[in-house]
Design an enzyme around this catalytic site. Structure first.
Site, PDB file in Angstrom:
ATOM      1  N   HIS A   8      28.622 -15.114  23.692  1.00  0.00           N
ATOM      2  CA  HIS A   8      28.488 -16.268  22.811  1.00  0.00           C
ATOM      3  C   HIS A   8      28.594 -17.496  23.574  1.00  0.00           C
ATOM      4  O   HIS A   8      29.282 -17.719  24.456  1.00  0.00           O
ATOM      5  CB  HIS A   8      29.628 -16.101  21.662  1.00  0.00           C
ATOM      6  CG  HIS A   8      29.140 -17.215  20.787  1.00  0.00           C
ATOM      7  ND1 HIS A   8      29.570 -18.311  20.459  1.00  0.00           N
ATOM      8  CD2 HIS A   8      28.860 -16.873  19.297  1.00  0.00           C
ATOM      9  CE1 HIS A   8      29.196 -19.065  19.510  1.00  0.00           C
ATOM     10  NE2 HIS A   8      28.771 -18.092  18.470  1.00  0.00           N
ATOM     11  N   GLU A 148      26.978 -10.691   9.329  1.00  0.00           N
ATOM     12  CA  GLU A 148      28.350 -10.424   9.791  1.00  0.00           C
ATOM     13  C   GLU A 148      29.363 -10.324   8.892  1.00  0.00           C
ATOM     14  O   GLU A 148      29.552 -11.106   7.899  1.00  0.00           O
ATOM     15  CB  GLU A 148      28.698 -11.689  10.564  1.00  0.00           C
ATOM     16  CG  GLU A 148      30.032 -11.438  11.362  1.00  0.00           C
ATOM     17  CD  GLU A 148      30.037 -12.480  12.347  1.00  0.00           C
ATOM     18  OE1 GLU A 148      29.441 -13.246  12.677  1.00  0.00           O
ATOM     19  OE2 GLU A 148      31.210 -12.261  13.283  1.00  0.00           O
ATOM     20  N   GLU A 154      37.129 -16.456   5.397  1.00  0.00           N
ATOM     21  CA  GLU A 154      35.900 -17.204   5.832  1.00  0.00           C
ATOM     22  C   GLU A 154      34.890 -16.864   4.980  1.00  0.00           C
ATOM     23  O   GLU A 154      33.528 -17.393   5.083  1.00  0.00           O
ATOM     24  CB  GLU A 154      35.423 -16.598   7.224  1.00  0.00           C
ATOM     25  CG  GLU A 154      36.537 -17.069   8.181  1.00  0.00           C
ATOM     26  CD  GLU A 154      36.338 -16.738   9.776  1.00  0.00           C
ATOM     27  OE1 GLU A 154      35.349 -16.298  10.167  1.00  0.00           O
ATOM     28  OE2 GLU A 154      37.286 -16.694  10.548  1.00  0.00           O
ATOM     29  N   HIS A 184      37.357  -9.392  12.928  1.00  0.00           N
ATOM     30  CA  HIS A 184      37.482  -9.295  11.438  1.00  0.00           C
ATOM     31  C   HIS A 184      38.004  -8.187  11.129  1.00  0.00           C
ATOM     32  O   HIS A 184      38.650  -7.895  10.168  1.00  0.00           O
ATOM     33  CB  HIS A 184      36.300  -9.866  10.758  1.00  0.00           C
ATOM     34  CG  HIS A 184      35.514 -11.016  11.220  1.00  0.00           C
ATOM     35  ND1 HIS A 184      36.289 -12.451  10.660  1.00  0.00           N
ATOM     36  CD2 HIS A 184      34.789 -11.674  11.946  1.00  0.00           C
ATOM     37  CE1 HIS A 184      35.785 -13.406  11.173  1.00  0.00           C
ATOM     38  NE2 HIS A 184      34.904 -13.029  12.043  1.00  0.00           N
ATOM     39  N   GLU A 242      32.573 -12.364  22.042  1.00  0.00           N
ATOM     40  CA  GLU A 242      32.819 -13.628  21.122  1.00  0.00           C
ATOM     41  C   GLU A 242      34.487 -14.248  21.322  1.00  0.00           C
ATOM     42  O   GLU A 242      35.291 -13.388  21.300  1.00  0.00           O
ATOM     43  CB  GLU A 242      32.568 -13.563  19.832  1.00  0.00           C
ATOM     44  CG  GLU A 242      32.794 -14.986  18.890  1.00  0.00           C
ATOM     45  CD  GLU A 242      31.969 -14.769  17.649  1.00  0.00           C
ATOM     46  OE1 GLU A 242      31.137 -15.479  17.107  1.00  0.00           O
ATOM     47  OE2 GLU A 242      32.750 -13.720  16.919  1.00  0.00           O
TER      48      GLU A 242
END
Ligand code: MN
Length: 289
Positions: A8, A148, A154, A184, A242
């Protein structure tokens, strides 16, 4: 390293200027990755031709993700807000196409941020409609989308792989896949392998991130189970590392993701370490029998 493996842009820089992306490409290549994932949250501000030129001169290929702010929330019930969000998504898709990328991922269906109430049916219908239209635009360009799955702080539309599949069924377009992120998943899924198996051949993109978003292997994510499950389903798509630290700041995204801690300062060391870690996990995960 494989051309499937990416990093990323926020590992390197919070800027989307041509010089910043040129340097990020050099460092991505030097760290052994074949993909650089751009943050296209503000596609209007991007020098698309300039960025396309630096990618064309690099062995590293582009991919992109984005996050919509509340005033561009496509799951809103306010028509003007939904229209703004849909227009921004289309701009990002067009920018990525011009740069030479084929897959747009991230939270394309919602604002990225903490909601204080559950999603409404009307808001969900708007999100489904916008993603369906974007998918049709993408199909005409030979491109795919990957939605995603993010944690409860979020988005409020879905937070698990199973929830994403239900949303995909409502969208009903073949070029829309699921994007799983280990950071996540570690918060929301029952375990790291079941979600991968449930999504199966509809898995289109992967973010590998640690529980605190720092160095892989120094947190609580069960990467062994995750990569073994990727091996079991025969996943061949992109895998992007990421990681975020207050050492590299992009004001809007860093604020939304609550990046207040300095988990690393040496981007090159972090990325090289991640490359070795992911490669070892992929090798181990492929030997699941
Ligand atoms: Mn992610």
């Amino acid at each position: 390293m494989s051309e499937r493996l990416g990093v990323h842009a926020l590992v390197w820089t919070g800027q989307n200027s041509v010089p910043a992306i040129r340097e990020a490409l050099t460092r991505t290549d030097a760290a052994g990755f074949g993909l650089l994932e751009l943050n296209l949250s503000a596609p209007e501000a991007l020098d698309v031709a300039g960025v396309a030129e630096v990618f064309a001169a690099s062995p590293v290929a582009p991919t992109a993700s984005l996050a919509l702010p509340a005033d561009h929330d496509v799951s809103s019930t306010e028509p003007a807000t939904v229209r703004r969000g849909a227009a921004r998504l289309l701009s990002a898709l067009e920018a990525l196409e011009a740069i030479g990328g084929g897959q747009l991922c991230g939270v394309l269906y919602s604002a990225l941020g903490k909601y204080s109430r559950a999603a409404t049916d009307a808001g969900r219908r708007n999100a489904v409609m916008v993603v369906r239209n974007l998918a049709q635009e993408a199909a005409g360009r030979g491109m795919t989308l990957a939605l995603e799955v993010v944690n409860r702080y979020e988005s409020n539309l879905f937070n698990t792989g199973e929830g994403a599949l239900r949303f995909l069924d409502e969208v009903g377009e073949d070029n829309v896949l699921v994007h799983l992120d280990t950071y996540h998943m570690n918060i929301e899924e029952d375990d790291m392998s079941a979600a991968v198996r449930v999504v199966g051949d509809r898995l289109g993109y992967v973010h590998v991130g640690e529980s605190h978003r720092g160095y892989l292997g120094t947190g609580t994510v069960d990467f062994t189970s995750f990569f073994r499950a990727l091996g079991e389903i025969g996943y061949q798509g992109c895998i992007t590392f990421e990681s975020f630290s207050s050492a590299v700041v992009e004001e809007a995204l860093s604020g939304t993701l609550a990046i207040w801690r300095d988990l690393w300062t040496d981007s090159d060391d972090l990325a090289r370490h991640a490359g070795r870690f992911i490669t070892q996990q992929l090798v181990a995960g492929a030997r699941h029998d």
